[in-house]
Every structure is written in C-alpha cells, then in structure tokens.
Design an enzyme around this catalytic site. Structure first.
Site, short mmCIF file in Angstrom:
data_model
loop_
_atom_site.label_atom_id
_atom_site.label_comp_id
_atom_site.label_asym_id
_atom_site.label_seq_id
_atom_site.Cartn_x
_atom_site.Cartn_y
_atom_site.Cartn_z
N CYS A 51 45.28 51.03 34.93
CA CYS A 51 45.63 50.76 36.33
C CYS A 51 47.10 50.38 36.50
O CYS A 51 47.81 50.98 37.32
CB CYS A 51 44.71 49.69 36.91
N HIS A 56 44.36 54.93 42.59
CA HIS A 56 44.40 54.10 41.38
C HIS A 56 43.76 54.80 40.20
O HIS A 56 43.14 55.86 40.32
CB HIS A 56 43.72 52.76 41.65
N HIS A 106 43.29 44.03 38.49
CA HIS A 106 43.33 45.45 38.87
C HIS A 106 44.37 45.68 39.96
O HIS A 106 44.56 44.84 40.84
CB HIS A 106 41.96 45.92 39.36
#
Length: 344
Positions: A259, A320, A308
C-alpha cells in the site's frame, strides 16, 4: 500337557460395541483427512477471517517496510562515517609522519630536542597541560600538536558514533526478520483458510470481489483530476498507470506494490519524495478530516494505527494496493475505516 480349550469368545453385545466404535473411528478419520474447515465455515465467514489476517499481515508489512527503510538509512550513515574515519586516519598519519621527519632531522643534527619528543608522545595532552613544557615549543609546533589532538578527538567521536549505529543496525535487522516472519505466518494462515473453500465457493468469492472493483471503477469520476494540484494529479495518474499490478508485501514498484509502496512510488513519479511507510505518510502533509474536502491525489489514511494508505480517486473511492492476492485497484472508502486525508 498343554490345554486345547478354545479361548473365550466375546459376547455379541461386546462385538457390536467394538464394531460400532471401529466404524466410527474410520468415519472420523476419513472426515479429518478429507473434510476441509470450509465445510464448517461459510464462504462469508472464511472471507471475514481471511480479511482479518490480511489486515494483520499488512500491519506487520508496514513495520517491515519501516525496519527496511531504517536499515538502508543506517547503512548509508555508517558507510559515510567509516569513509570519514578512514580519511581522518590518513590525515593523522600524515601529521605524525611530518613530526617523525622532524625528529629524524634533529637526531642527525645532534640529538632530539625535548620539544620534538613531545611531538612523538602518544598522549600530547599530558604535555600541553604543563606550562614549563610549552615554553620550549614554538607557536608553530604548538599548532601542530593541537591539530593532532583535534584529529584524535574527532576520530574517537566518529568511531563511537559508528559503533552505536552498528548496534542499532543489528537490532533493526533482527526486527526486520521478526516482521518478515510475522507477515509470512499471517499469509500462510490466510491461504490455509482459502484452501478450505470449494472451487465453487472460490469462484463465487472472486466474482464478488471483481464486481465490487467494477462498481468502484464505475463510480470514479475521472473528471475530478482537474481539482487536484499538479503534483497530486501527476501522482494519481502514475498510480492509474499501474492498475492491475499485484500486491507484494515490501514492494515499491515499478511492477508490484504494497500500500505505501504504491503511494510513495506514485509521488516519486511526480517528482515528490514522501516517507516510505503509511504511518510516516500520515504526517507528511496537511491533514484533512472531512471526506468531502478531499481532492483527487490526496493520501487517504485508514484504520486507527494508520497501517493502510491509498490515493483519493474521487466520488468516495480510493485507488490502492489492498492486500496479498489482490491487485492495484479502485475500492469504496466505506469498505475500510477512514481516519483522515493528507494533502502533500
């Protein structure tokens, strides 16, 4: 004489019990060998557990990325210090060689002057503290001794700094190994759960995820890119160019990403350097707490521990790298716990 009586036979009731128990054991054994936990958990329950494991793996991945980043920085710092120490030692050796040449000259001319003996001392500080000795030295000689002292102190400090950083590097490498093991363990557990699903269940799960990604893609208002700043728009365009690339923990492009690897890579393509981890990226710019104030290309931080991160894609969607087994894609922000945005 040996007895030839037949051994006593078990009663009919006992035979029935033993036979039933044996049959049950066989059935249980067969079930244990052939039955998958997926038969005990529904597809949705397996997905929920797998999602939780992926989240835990990503937490460990971000710590892994942080340790890796720290290791690289420490290695560069140590290399620089070691180069400085090597150069400093060469300078010190030259200073001592010049004093040695002076001592040789004085010896040949009739003995070593007391002041030169001081030059050659392993601890010039002791002599400089003595005023009577200083009287015997010229200002040029005093300056030469001070240079040696300063260089010795400088080298001692740099060697101590290098030693501390080497210890830090060793601890960082140990942390790196721990986090890598943690990630691999979580991913292995997730795979075991997925393996309990039947082919039909796996296909259904894949369809659901593909449909969700398709809905998110349809909701992305690509026209919103005009509302982003030049750098954010460029970063977002870079991320769009790698849609479909696989998630790989610890990867930061150009063909696979985790991420924060995706977001840091995307901004690097726009000529902007941001930190490597999601936790550090959370502090890399101005925080935006209202989703309605987000602009395309802003970083979007999820979950309370900031493990995240993605790029805001407009219309409540994020672009993402989700987790292992997935690819870079659009997803509804509502699927995760939104904390805040960050405008670089």
């Amino acid at each position: 004489m040996a007895s030839h009586r037949r051994p006593k036979q078990p009663s009919r009731a006992r035979v029935t019990v033993l036979t039933t128990a044996a049959a049950a054991a066989v059935v249980l054994s067969a079930n244990a060998a052939n039955a998958a936990p997926g038969e005990k958990l529904s597809k949705d329950e397996v997905k929920a557990k797998v999602d939780k494991l992926y989240a835990e793996a990503e937490q460990a991945t971000e710590k892994l990325d942080g340790a890796k980043d720290k290791q690289q920085k420490l290695q560069k710092e140590i290399s620089t210090i070691q180069d400085n120490v090597a150069r400093g030692q060469e300078d010190l050796n030259k200073l001592r060689d010049s004093l040695g040449s002076l001592a040789t000259a004085q010896y040949r001319s009739g003995g070593i002057d007391p002041s030169v003996q001081l030059f050659l001392s392993s601890n010039p500080d002791d002599y400089l503290d003595k005023a009577s000795t200083l009287d015997q030295l010229s200002s040029q000689q005093v300056e030469a001794l001070k240079k040696i002292q300063d260089k010795q102190r400088e080298l001692a400090q740099e060697r101590a700094e290098a030693s501390d950083k080497l210890k830090d590097l060793s601890a960082t490498r140990a942390e790196l190994a721990r986090q890598k093991t943690a990630v691999q363990g979580k991913l292995a557990d997730a795979q075991k759960l997925l393996n309990t699903l039947t082919a039909k269940e796996k296909a259904a799960l894949d369809r659901e995820q593909a449909q969700a990604a398709s809905r998110a893609t349809a909701r992305v208002d690509l026209g919103n890119t005009g509302s982003a700043s030049g750098r954010a728009a460029a970063a977002f365009a870079a991320a769009q160019s790698v849609i479909g690339s696989p998630y790989v923990y610890g990867a930061s492009g150009p063909s696979s990403f985790d991420c924060s690897g995706l977001t840091s890579w995307a901004y690097a393509q726009a000529g902007v350097t941001i930190p490597r981890t999601s936790e550090a990226q959370a502090n890399a710019g101005t925080r935006i707490y209202s989703e309605s104030d987000l602009k395309v290309g802003d970083l979007v931080i999820f979950f309370g521990d900031y493990h995240h991160v993605g790029l805001y894609a407009g219309n409540g969607q994020v672009l993402h790298a989700p987790h292992t087994g997935a690819v870079v894609r659009y997803e509804a922000m509502s699927d995760m716990t939104f904390e805040f945005g960050v405008r670089i």
